[in-house]
Design a protein around this motif. Structure first.
Motif, PDB file in Angstrom:
ATOM      1  N   LEU A 147     -25.942   3.254  18.044  1.00  0.00           N
ATOM      2  CA  LEU A 147     -25.318   3.961  19.163  1.00  0.00           C
ATOM      3  C   LEU A 147     -24.880   3.042  20.312  1.00  0.00           C
ATOM      4  O   LEU A 147     -23.777   3.219  20.839  1.00  0.00           O
ATOM      5  CB  LEU A 147     -26.257   5.063  19.681  1.00  0.00           C
ATOM      6  CG  LEU A 147     -26.213   6.386  18.896  1.00  0.00           C
ATOM      7  CD1 LEU A 147     -26.723   6.216  17.466  1.00  0.00           C
ATOM      8  CD2 LEU A 147     -27.006   7.474  19.609  1.00  0.00           C
ATOM      9  N   PRO A 148     -25.691   2.051  20.711  1.00  0.00           N
ATOM     10  CA  PRO A 148     -25.229   1.151  21.779  1.00  0.00           C
ATOM     11  C   PRO A 148     -23.960   0.377  21.430  1.00  0.00           C
ATOM     12  O   PRO A 148     -23.164   0.056  22.316  1.00  0.00           O
ATOM     13  CB  PRO A 148     -26.421   0.189  21.966  1.00  0.00           C
ATOM     14  CG  PRO A 148     -27.602   0.987  21.511  1.00  0.00           C
ATOM     15  CD  PRO A 148     -27.098   1.791  20.350  1.00  0.00           C
ATOM     16  N   SER A 149     -23.736   0.092  20.142  1.00  0.00           N
ATOM     17  CA  SER A 149     -22.533  -0.638  19.751  1.00  0.00           C
ATOM     18  C   SER A 149     -21.288   0.234  19.837  1.00  0.00           C
ATOM     19  O   SER A 149     -20.166  -0.274  19.847  1.00  0.00           O
ATOM     20  CB  SER A 149     -22.677  -1.177  18.323  1.00  0.00           C
ATOM     21  OG  SER A 149     -22.696  -0.122  17.372  1.00  0.00           O
ATOM     22  N   VAL A 150     -21.491   1.545  19.915  1.00  0.00           N
ATOM     23  CA  VAL A 150     -20.363   2.474  20.042  1.00  0.00           C
ATOM     24  C   VAL A 150     -20.053   2.758  21.507  1.00  0.00           C
ATOM     25  O   VAL A 150     -18.920   2.609  21.960  1.00  0.00           O
ATOM     26  CB  VAL A 150     -20.647   3.794  19.299  1.00  0.00           C
ATOM     27  CG1 VAL A 150     -19.538   4.816  19.557  1.00  0.00           C
ATOM     28  CG2 VAL A 150     -20.789   3.543  17.807  1.00  0.00           C
ATOM     29  N   LEU A 151     -21.063   3.162  22.285  1.00  0.00           N
ATOM     30  CA  LEU A 151     -20.832   3.546  23.680  1.00  0.00           C
ATOM     31  C   LEU A 151     -20.739   2.336  24.607  1.00  0.00           C
ATOM     32  O   LEU A 151     -19.963   2.348  25.565  1.00  0.00           O
ATOM     33  CB  LEU A 151     -21.931   4.494  24.145  1.00  0.00           C
ATOM     34  CG  LEU A 151     -21.708   5.183  25.488  1.00  0.00           C
ATOM     35  CD1 LEU A 151     -20.363   5.896  25.531  1.00  0.00           C
ATOM     36  CD2 LEU A 151     -22.822   6.179  25.771  1.00  0.00           C
TER      37      LEU A 151
END
Length: 392
Positions: free
Chosen positions: A326-330
């Motif tokens: 998730l951090p790599s997306v947002l």
């Protein structure tokens, strides 16, 4: 090259796995040098649309005739005893998919989920995660046992294993002792999540048509790891502090909903604030994304979070767990929280719902995040995998 794309019994209730399968399909059909045969439900509207829009795609039914079913059942029975009594004896593979493989002279059978069909051609098995090994408490002993045996079998029989992220590849290599060369990484193009027509519809939607009032949205099947429980507790905490937050949840309702989530809603006295609507049509889901004030993704584990990717691809404000991919997306830490900390979830919700400027900045950052993951060259990556399989 002739490729069967195996999406047998992959209905809407499959959630993110179906979305991934359709997303990869929308990318690879642009490889006009190959012909793709979609093996699945011949009445599936989305599969029909993809087949009709591409000359190099043919939709073939997954339903065998009565005579075929008899022979396939007989082969399964013979194969069952042969593997246990005479494992060294090789018998021909007789099943519906393999009859298609031989008749159409298929080069590769590509399955975009955790299964490897038995066939005479080279196969791709997609492994989305090994969650049962990392969060065994979410699975019964029977489920863990079945997955252990089945996944080991699928991986062993597959020529190539495909996954979306390096961290999942590392888990597969660790737990299944796979060589680096057998596992390929291919993340779907996030631009394939919504069709061009759906994006245009989203942009045209009039927010004055919203009949739900102000609400936050979580679109996810009700599995334990999706963490609806802590989100509900955070909403109760805000209610105790004098702030009423309305939540709309969509997605397939698993038994966990009736066993845990519904009783929790009643015990927390949130019946007037929370709606679980089950699966909704894509047009209705688009409306929810348009009309909501904020998308919340409190999941404890994801290979890749489709609710998050759906939100950023539309530029909708979103906050999410700081876990796995998730951090790599947002990409913005200020929009993330610890999914195990109910108080932190409540603080994040209150901050953005009480601060219009913060919400506006979130929407802009969400849109920028969506642009960065719009095109992951999934078609080119899969073509490279296909070529290496045929030449190897």
């Amino acid at each position: 090259m002739k490729i069967i794309y195996y999406v047998n019994h992959l209905e809407q209730s499959a959630g993110g796995i179906r979305q991934y399968a359709l997303g990869i399909l929308r990318s690879i059909v642009n490889l006009k040098q190959h012909h793709f045969y979609i093996y699945g439900n011949a009445n599936d509207v989305e599969l029909i649309q993809i087949a009709c829009a591409n000359d190099n795609v043919t939709l073939i039914s997954n339903e065998p005739g009565l005579v075929e079913r008899f022979y396939f059942a007989l082969w399964r029975a013979i194969s069952f005893f042969q593997r246990r009594i005479f494992p060294e004896l090789k018998i021909p593979i007789v099943n519906h998919i393999n009859s298609k493989v031989n008749r159409l002279k298929i080069d590769i059978l590509h399955c975009p989920y955790q299964y490897t069909p038995e066939s005479d051609c080279k196969t791709i098995c997609t492994m989305h995660d090994v969650q049962e090994l990392l969060f065994p408490e979410y699975f019964t002993p029977e489920e863990r046992s079945l997955r252990a045996v089945s996944y080991a079998d699928y991986i062993k029989r597959a020529h190539t294993v495909v996954t979306s992220y390096d961290f999942i590849k590392n888990d597969l290599m660790k737990f299944f002792r796979l060589p680096h060369s057998k596992v390929a990484v291919c993340l779907m193009d996030m631009g394939a999540i919504w069709s061009k027509e759906e994006v245009e519809l989203f942009e045209k939607l009039d927010t004055s048509a919203n009949g739900e009032g102000e609400f936050i949205l979580y679109a996810a099947n009700t599995w334990p790891h999706k963490n609806h429980v802590n989100l509900l507790k955070a909403i109760r905490q805000l209610k105790d502090e004098g702030k009423v937050v309305k939540l709309i949840c969509t997605g397939h309702q698993t038994p966990y909903y009736n066993e845990v989530i519904f009783p929790l809603i009643n015990s927390l006295k949130l019946e007037d604030q929370v709606k679980f609507l089950g699966l909704v049509p894509r047009k209705k889901l688009l409306e929810f994304y348009k009309f909501c004030r904020l998308v919340v993704v409190p999941t404890k584990y994801e290979a890749g979070s489709f609710p998050l990717m759906e939100a950023v691809s539309l530029g909708v404000p979103v906050i999410c767990s700081a876990v796995t991919s998730l951090p790599s997306v947002l990409r913005f830490n200020s929009y993330m929280f610890n999914p195990n900390d109910v108080g932190e979830i409540a603080i994040k919700l209150n901050h953005f719902l009480s601060n219009p400027q913060a919400l506006e900045s979130n929407a802009k950052d969400s849109k920028e995040s969506g642009k960065l993951i719009y095109d992951n060259k999934a078609g080119a990556v899969m073509n490279s995998i296909y070529q290496s399989m045929v030449s190897g």
